[in-house]
Motif scaffolding. Structure first.
Motif, PDB file in Angstrom:
ATOM      1  N   GLU A 147       0.243   5.030   0.699  1.00 12.82           N
ATOM      2  CA  GLU A 147      -0.783   5.928   1.243  1.00 12.82           C
ATOM      3  C   GLU A 147      -0.227   7.345   1.360  1.00 12.82           C
ATOM      4  O   GLU A 147       0.911   7.541   1.792  1.00 12.82           O
ATOM      5  N   ILE A 173      -5.055   5.753  -1.004  1.00 10.36           N
ATOM      6  CA  ILE A 173      -4.292   4.513  -0.861  1.00 10.36           C
ATOM      7  C   ILE A 173      -4.317   3.751  -2.182  1.00 10.36           C
ATOM      8  O   ILE A 173      -5.385   3.383  -2.679  1.00 10.36           O
ATOM      9  N   SER A 197      -3.316   0.245  -3.670  1.00  5.71           N
ATOM     10  CA  SER A 197      -3.053  -1.112  -3.167  1.00  5.71           C
ATOM     11  C   SER A 197      -2.663  -2.016  -4.328  1.00  5.71           C
ATOM     12  O   SER A 197      -3.427  -2.165  -5.283  1.00  5.71           O
ATOM     13  N   GLU A 239       0.845  -1.201   0.000  1.00  5.79           N
ATOM     14  CA  GLU A 239       0.000   0.000   0.000  1.00  5.79           C
ATOM     15  C   GLU A 239       0.875   1.243   0.000  1.00  5.79           C
ATOM     16  O   GLU A 239       1.829   1.344   0.770  1.00  5.79           O
TER      17      GLU A 239
END
Length: 350
Positions: free
Chosen positions: A283, A337, A339, A281
């Motif tokens: 972020e 985010i 992913s 991830e």
């Protein structure tokens, strides 16, 4: 009935759907691995506790479960918003039915809808990519002919004023040719080898650190137990470099970027099932991606910046797919985010 009798069933353990088996008093008897991940609780911790402890405040769901216990009739409820103490609100389809074995048990099945939507989105993206690649190939061929004709014409011209026009044709043909090459993505197949994901992320961080100042901070949240994955080292660097640079540009170089890694269990990528994967991830705490762009973020020529080409995330998607992974994004003001998930084993059919 002991939870071991349930746990011996490998089918339940391999499902990506969350399964909870409850007794008639709605106490937990068994949860599968997908439920452990969703609720961030182990089978041992969950056993014998009331479901109400896992899902406080979900009165409507409990009434439905009580109705199933008293009537014996199965129930399906679509698009239910559940609040999970571990991960916040999720959207699920709920299926409830009696399971008559030695005693009366209820089986509660929770199918995460964002998971299903992601599969549909990935399939749509894959189709669009095939169309775009075909279109780019079709445009490249006449462009080469156009450029060649302009060069031949330029040699026949004596006037510098007229040659200026042919130079414009050649320059614009080259610009479009470059755009088509970028839309087609890298020609070479991935050169896969066993790769340390943290080495890749640290390398990306070092590259970006050179381009920014102290107003941009990185935070590292790695799971050191993650084994090596089988992927193309350089292509993975390109994937995460593009995502991190996008975040830096969105925040104008001011803010926090978190690099996070986690083990994922029971994942499905491109309709292939894997027991184990790695989740990366990226972020940031920037302004977020406009809602109007979120559904088409990975499509080509879609950009939120005036000077952007809209090919950065399209190429990210392309490279992630080449390395057997999947990518998605969740964004709101103050938190975006990205992913990226890769398998940590070879595919098995579901």
């Amino acid at each position: 009935m002991s939870h071991n009798a349930f746990a011996s069933n490998d089918v339940l353990e391999s499902l990506s759907t969350s399964i909870l088996i409850l007794d008639s008093a709605l106490r937990v008897c068994y949860i599968n691995t997908a439920t452990e991940i969703l609720f961030e609780i182990s089978q041992r911790q969950a056993e014998n506790i009331p479901l109400q402890t896992l899902l406080p405040g979900e009165r409507k769901l409990f009434k439905s479960l009580e109705r199933v216990v008293s009537s014996g009739q199965a129930l399906i409820e679509r698009e239910v918003h559940l609040f999970l103490p571990a991960s916040g609100e999720v959207l699920v389809d709920c299926s409830m039915k009696m399971l008559d074995v030695d005693d009366s048990y209820v089986i509660l099945e929770l199918a995460l809808l964002d998971y299903q939507q992601r599969i549909t989105r990935d399939e749509n993206l894959h189709t669009q990519q095939q169309v775009v690649r075909g279109l780019a190939h079709e445009i490249k061929n006449p462009l080469g002919g156009l450029r060649g004709a302009a060069q031949l014409l330029e040699r026949q011209l004596d006037s510098e004023d007229l040659k200026e026009y042919t130079r414009i044709i050649i320059t614009e043909a080259d610009r479009l040719q470059n755009l088509m090459n970028r839309m087609l993505g890298p020609n070479q197949q991935p050169e896969k080898r066993h790769t340390n994901i943290h080495e890749i992320l640290q390398h990306v961080r070092q590259l970006v650190d050179i381009e920014v100042d102290e107003r941009l901070r990185f935070k590292i949240d790695y799971d050191p137990s993650i084994p090596e994955l089988y992927a193309d080292f350089d292509q993975l660097i390109q994937i995460f470099l593009n995502i991190v640079r996008n975040a830096v540009q969105a925040m104008h170089g001011v803010g926090l970027i978190i690099l996070r890694t986690r083990i994922q269990r029971n994942i499905t990528i491109e309709k292939q099932y894997y027991k184990l994967g790695v989740l990366v991830e990226i972020e940031d705490n920037g302004p977020g991606i406009p809602e109007s762009l979120q559904d088409s973020l990975f499509y080509p020529l879609v950009t939120g910046r005036a000077d952007g080409t809209g090919l950065g995330l399209y190429l990210v998607q392309n490279l992630v797919q080449r390395n057997g992974g999947t990518v998605c994004c969740c964004s709101k003001p103050g938190q975006t985010i990205f992913s990226v998930t890769f398998p940590l084993e070879f595919a098995r059919e579901r």
